[in-house]
Design a protein around this motif. Sequence first.
Motif, PDB file in Angstrom:
ATOM      1  N   GLY A 105       0.816  -1.204   0.000  1.00 51.12           N
ATOM      2  CA  GLY A 105       0.000   0.000   0.000  1.00 51.12           C
ATOM      3  C   GLY A 105       0.850   1.255   0.000  1.00 51.12           C
ATOM      4  N   ALA A 106       1.905   1.270   0.820  1.00 53.30           N
ATOM      5  CA  ALA A 106       2.804   2.425   0.873  1.00 53.30           C
ATOM      6  C   ALA A 106       3.552   2.592  -0.444  1.00 53.30           C
ATOM      7  CB  ALA A 106       3.796   2.267   2.027  1.00 53.30           C
ATOM      8  N   PHE A 107       3.901   1.475  -1.075  1.00 55.75           N
ATOM      9  CA  PHE A 107       4.569   1.517  -2.383  1.00 55.75           C
ATOM     10  C   PHE A 107       3.675   2.220  -3.408  1.00 55.75           C
ATOM     11  CE2 PHE A 107       5.548  -0.370  -6.544  1.00 55.75           C
ATOM     12  CZ  PHE A 107       6.919  -0.168  -6.611  1.00 55.75           C
ATOM     13  N   ASN A 108       2.390   1.818  -3.441  1.00 59.06           N
ATOM     14  CA  ASN A 108       1.436   2.492  -4.326  1.00 59.06           C
ATOM     15  C   ASN A 108       1.325   3.971  -3.978  1.00 59.06           C
ATOM     16  OD1 ASN A 108       0.756   0.162  -5.771  1.00 59.06           O
ATOM     17  ND2 ASN A 108      -0.964  -0.334  -4.439  1.00 59.06           N
ATOM     18  N   GLY A 109       1.196   4.236  -2.680  1.00 60.28           N
ATOM     19  CA  GLY A 109       1.009   5.612  -2.224  1.00 60.28           C
ATOM     20  C   GLY A 109       2.182   6.506  -2.547  1.00 60.28           C
ATOM     21  N   PHE A 110       3.391   5.959  -2.481  1.00 59.20           N
ATOM     22  CA  PHE A 110       4.575   6.762  -2.790  1.00 59.20           C
ATOM     23  C   PHE A 110       4.542   7.257  -4.231  1.00 59.20           C
ATOM     24  CE2 PHE A 110       8.779   6.761  -4.805  1.00 59.20           C
ATOM     25  CZ  PHE A 110       9.383   7.805  -4.111  1.00 59.20           C
ATOM     26  N   TRP A 111       4.267   6.352  -5.170  1.00 58.87           N
ATOM     27  CA  TRP A 111       4.270   6.727  -6.582  1.00 58.87           C
ATOM     28  C   TRP A 111       3.129   7.684  -6.919  1.00 58.87           C
ATOM     29  CZ3 TRP A 111       8.499   5.957  -9.179  1.00 58.87           C
ATOM     30  CH2 TRP A 111       9.345   4.903  -8.823  1.00 58.87           C
ATOM     31  N   VAL A 112       2.000   7.510  -6.227  1.00 59.13           N
ATOM     32  CA  VAL A 112       0.859   8.396  -6.490  1.00 59.13           C
ATOM     33  C   VAL A 112       1.046   9.752  -5.823  1.00 59.13           C
ATOM     34  CG1 VAL A 112      -1.626   8.720  -6.120  1.00 59.13           C
ATOM     35  CG2 VAL A 112      -0.741   6.469  -6.779  1.00 59.13           C
ATOM     36  N   ALA A 113       1.404   9.751  -4.526  1.00 60.12           N
ATOM     37  CA  ALA A 113       1.452  10.988  -3.752  1.00 60.12           C
ATOM     38  C   ALA A 113       2.712  11.806  -3.998  1.00 60.12           C
ATOM     39  CB  ALA A 113       1.324  10.663  -2.261  1.00 60.12           C
ATOM     40  N   TYR A 114       3.870  11.149  -4.059  1.00 59.62           N
ATOM     41  CA  TYR A 114       5.140  11.880  -4.101  1.00 59.62           C
ATOM     42  C   TYR A 114       5.747  11.998  -5.501  1.00 59.62           C
ATOM     43  CZ  TYR A 114       5.070  11.914   0.954  1.00 59.62           C
ATOM     44  OH  TYR A 114       4.712  12.144   2.260  1.00 59.62           O
ATOM     45  N   VAL A 115       5.437  11.025  -6.363  1.00 64.67           N
ATOM     46  CA  VAL A 115       5.951  11.100  -7.730  1.00 64.67           C
ATOM     47  C   VAL A 115       4.912  11.735  -8.658  1.00 64.67           C
ATOM     48  CG1 VAL A 115       6.889   9.772  -9.669  1.00 64.67           C
ATOM     49  CG2 VAL A 115       7.434   9.112  -7.313  1.00 64.67           C
ATOM     50  N   GLY A 116       3.632  11.596  -8.297  1.00 63.48           N
ATOM     51  CA  GLY A 116       2.577  12.224  -9.081  1.00 63.48           C
ATOM     52  C   GLY A 116       2.028  11.391 -10.216  1.00 63.48           C
ATOM     53  N   VAL A 204      -4.296  21.387   3.428  1.00 63.62           N
ATOM     54  CA  VAL A 204      -4.276  19.925   3.556  1.00 63.62           C
ATOM     55  C   VAL A 204      -2.931  19.394   3.076  1.00 63.62           C
ATOM     56  CG1 VAL A 204      -5.354  17.765   2.848  1.00 63.62           C
ATOM     57  CG2 VAL A 204      -6.763  19.815   3.168  1.00 63.62           C
ATOM     58  N   ASN A 205      -2.317  18.548   3.889  1.00 66.03           N
ATOM     59  CA  ASN A 205      -1.079  17.888   3.479  1.00 66.03           C
ATOM     60  C   ASN A 205      -1.459  16.720   2.571  1.00 66.03           C
ATOM     61  OD1 ASN A 205       1.346  16.436   3.241  1.00 66.03           O
ATOM     62  ND2 ASN A 205       2.038  17.093   5.259  1.00 66.03           N
ATOM     63  N   VAL A 206      -1.645  17.021   1.287  1.00 62.52           N
ATOM     64  CA  VAL A 206      -2.186  16.055   0.329  1.00 62.52           C
ATOM     65  C   VAL A 206      -1.317  14.801   0.233  1.00 62.52           C
ATOM     66  CG1 VAL A 206      -2.733  15.683  -2.099  1.00 62.52           C
ATOM     67  CG2 VAL A 206      -3.370  17.834  -1.000  1.00 62.52           C
ATOM     68  N   LYS A 207      -0.014  14.981   0.169  1.00 64.76           N
ATOM     69  CA  LYS A 207       0.882  13.833   0.016  1.00 64.76           C
ATOM     70  C   LYS A 207       0.760  12.873   1.197  1.00 64.76           C
ATOM     71  CE  LYS A 207       4.310  16.291  -2.799  1.00 64.76           C
ATOM     72  NZ  LYS A 207       5.710  16.754  -2.882  1.00 64.76           N
ATOM     73  N   ARG A 208       0.750  13.437   2.392  1.00 68.77           N
ATOM     74  CA  ARG A 208       0.688  12.580   3.582  1.00 68.77           C
ATOM     75  C   ARG A 208      -0.643  11.846   3.665  1.00 68.77           C
ATOM     76  NH1 ARG A 208       1.625  15.489   9.200  1.00 68.77           N
ATOM     77  NH2 ARG A 208      -0.450  16.303   8.710  1.00 68.77           N
ATOM     78  N   VAL A 209      -1.744  12.543   3.352  1.00 67.17           N
ATOM     79  CA  VAL A 209      -3.055  11.912   3.413  1.00 67.17           C
ATOM     80  C   VAL A 209      -3.164  10.794   2.382  1.00 67.17           C
ATOM     81  CG1 VAL A 209      -5.539  12.254   3.119  1.00 67.17           C
ATOM     82  CG2 VAL A 209      -4.188  13.964   4.356  1.00 67.17           C
ATOM     83  N   LYS A 210      -2.689  11.044   1.155  1.00 66.37           N
ATOM     84  CA  LYS A 210      -2.730  10.006   0.124  1.00 66.37           C
ATOM     85  C   LYS A 210      -1.901   8.789   0.517  1.00 66.37           C
ATOM     86  CE  LYS A 210      -3.738  12.591  -4.112  1.00 66.37           C
ATOM     87  NZ  LYS A 210      -3.286  12.867  -5.487  1.00 66.37           N
ATOM     88  N   LEU A 211      -0.706   9.032   1.021  1.00 72.70           N
ATOM     89  CA  LEU A 211       0.145   7.919   1.446  1.00 72.70           C
ATOM     90  C   LEU A 211      -0.530   7.119   2.551  1.00 72.70           C
ATOM     91  CD1 LEU A 211       2.869   6.454   1.250  1.00 72.70           C
ATOM     92  CD2 LEU A 211       3.754   8.056   2.965  1.00 72.70           C
ATOM     93  N   MET A 212      -1.159   7.816   3.483  1.00 70.14           N
ATOM     94  CA  MET A 212      -1.843   7.143   4.578  1.00 70.14           C
ATOM     95  C   MET A 212      -3.016   6.302   4.075  1.00 70.14           C
ATOM     96  SD  MET A 212      -3.557   8.849   7.976  1.00 70.14           S
ATOM     97  CE  MET A 212      -4.748   9.725   6.984  1.00 70.14           C
ATOM     98  N   LEU A 213      -3.783   6.843   3.131  1.00 72.31           N
ATOM     99  CA  LEU A 213      -4.940   6.120   2.607  1.00 72.31           C
ATOM    100  C   LEU A 213      -4.515   4.854   1.869  1.00 72.31           C
ATOM    101  CD1 LEU A 213      -7.211   9.024   1.260  1.00 72.31           C
ATOM    102  CD2 LEU A 213      -7.539   7.639   3.313  1.00 72.31           C
ATOM    103  N   PHE A 214      -3.493   4.948   1.035  1.00 69.72           N
ATOM    104  CA  PHE A 214      -3.055   3.769   0.292  1.00 69.72           C
ATOM    105  C   PHE A 214      -2.417   2.728   1.217  1.00 69.72           C
ATOM    106  CE2 PHE A 214      -3.583   6.414  -3.488  1.00 69.72           C
ATOM    107  CZ  PHE A 214      -4.085   5.485  -4.389  1.00 69.72           C
ATOM    108  N   THR A 215      -1.699   3.199   2.238  1.00 69.88           N
ATOM    109  CA  THR A 215      -1.124   2.259   3.202  1.00 69.88           C
ATOM    110  C   THR A 215      -2.232   1.542   3.960  1.00 69.88           C
ATOM    111  OG1 THR A 215       0.833   3.672   3.456  1.00 69.88           O
ATOM    112  CG2 THR A 215       0.441   2.014   5.153  1.00 69.88           C
ATOM    113  N   ALA A 216      -3.251   2.299   4.372  1.00 71.66           N
ATOM    114  CA  ALA A 216      -4.394   1.688   5.058  1.00 71.66           C
ATOM    115  C   ALA A 216      -5.097   0.688   4.148  1.00 71.66           C
ATOM    116  CB  ALA A 216      -5.371   2.764   5.503  1.00 71.66           C
TER     117      ALA A 216
END
Length: 322
Positions: A105-116, A204-216
């Motif tokens: 989940g965090a792997f997905n979230g990283f590419w979506v939230a931080y790489v775009g 809103v800290n968009v990156k952090r929220v997205k990473l959290m959602l995908f990790t969850a």
Amino acid sequence: MTAVQSRLMSWEGLLLALLVVIVAINIGYSPYYLGVENIVNLFQLSIEKIIVALVMTLIIISGEIDLSVASIMGLAACVMAWLFQLGLPMPLCLLAAILIGAFCGAFNGFWVAYVGLPSLAVTLAGLIGFRGVARIFLEDRAIGGYPAWFNSLGQQPIFGPLTFSIIVFILLFAVIGIALHGSALGRYIYVMGNGIEAARYSGVNVKRVKLMLFTASGVVAAIAGLLYAARLGSVRGDTAFGFELDIITIVLLGGVSIFGGSGSLLGVGLSIFLILNLRNGMGLANITGNTQTSVIGALLILSVLVPNIVQSTLKRLKGRET
């Protein structure tokens, strides 16, 4: 009352009406339909899907999607089975499987939230990649023989007629309901779904929220995969294959916009009851599994098209009035 709220209430009202009709038809087919055992069985046969659908609701409302959840379910179950076969204690196997889910989940979230990168592309790659890794662990083998206490988590009633899986669903439904509709996190999710730039300007800290959602999403999918393994008593490389169709259908049919920014857990809850009762009714009518899948696929299409058609019609009518 805003237009969005009115639309959601109308959609939820339609779901409730359809649910009443389907339940009435099912009662007519079988006098045992309303029995406690049948109701519990109705939930039990799809419990892992509806557990994942709850966290998928958050993902889609935020304007993203996670197509890899079923593959994460399968990978987590395969990791657990592989480690168990190596002789590791079962609690350690379960912990490792959940950590794998968190990592995916965090792997997905990283590419979506931080790489775009688009979540559709990232999680589609995850769907293929995570499933491939699961098959590497087990190849064509099926592994079972787990401890009785583990199998009981998915098979035996724990509290009255309720199994552990159903209790997990009830608790998760309550937690996500409070988070989505009664917390700052829920407001952030809706704002993000309505526009990322607006969310950023709102603080809103968009990156952090997205990473959290995908990790969850990864963690919940892993737990659901383990519960599925406990219910079946064995694990294969294709465990939970294709589950993402039903999961996404449940969420979209519940009135959650595929574009994000709108929807409610109440609608998703009604959608869960509707789909479970629809499958149960088709089973009572001896309709084959392939036909049932086709019906669910048609519901997925309608759940996307109908709200958009209604919204477009309302806009046209509003334009004529002005």
